[in-house]
Motif scaffolding. Sequence first.
Motif: not given
Length: 191
Positions: A82, A86, A95, A98, A146
């Motif tokens: 994560y 990011k 999160y 993920v 993501m």
Amino acid sequence: MTVPQRVPVSAMFAYSMEVLGKPSVATFERYERHGTAREAFSYVAIAAAVSALIGLVGGLGGAIVAFLTTMLGFLVFTYAVYFAGKTFFGGTGTYDEVAFTFSLFYVPLSVIGALLGLIPLLGLLTGLIILVAQIYYGYLAVQSSMNIRDSGPAIITLVIAGAVNFVLAMIIGGIFAAILIGGAMMSGAGR
């Protein structure tokens, strides 16, 4: 954005079977918003419990270490995915996405690997096959959770997360080793 309802383990198992049987970014996309990190960690606790039961071969300490390393390994790895996705590649996932997506392949593969690892000579081969499978599914999960569709950044995100996980595992392993060695020295000094 609405908060997903609690997802029962039976549903997560069904999601896992679909993810494993039809691996694609689209399959992961279908489920990424069905749950949160809370459900992901509940699901991972199942794999950790199986690992702990198998770890009992090494005594209670082995079971505790197996449980903790499974849970902490998942937390560290998914958070590193994560954070790296990011921070470095402009990933837009959360999160929760993920953790939930990664749990869908991590749990069944971990359980299979732990069970087959009990069979002499099969353990090493199984471990390598499980690792390759986790890398492949992880690659798809990064792209989905993501929203990083380019191969290079998705692979680099996994490599960063793997490196972070490895370094922290070495540090934690070193701490456990120091505690065990210190305890053994202390008990030996009292004789």
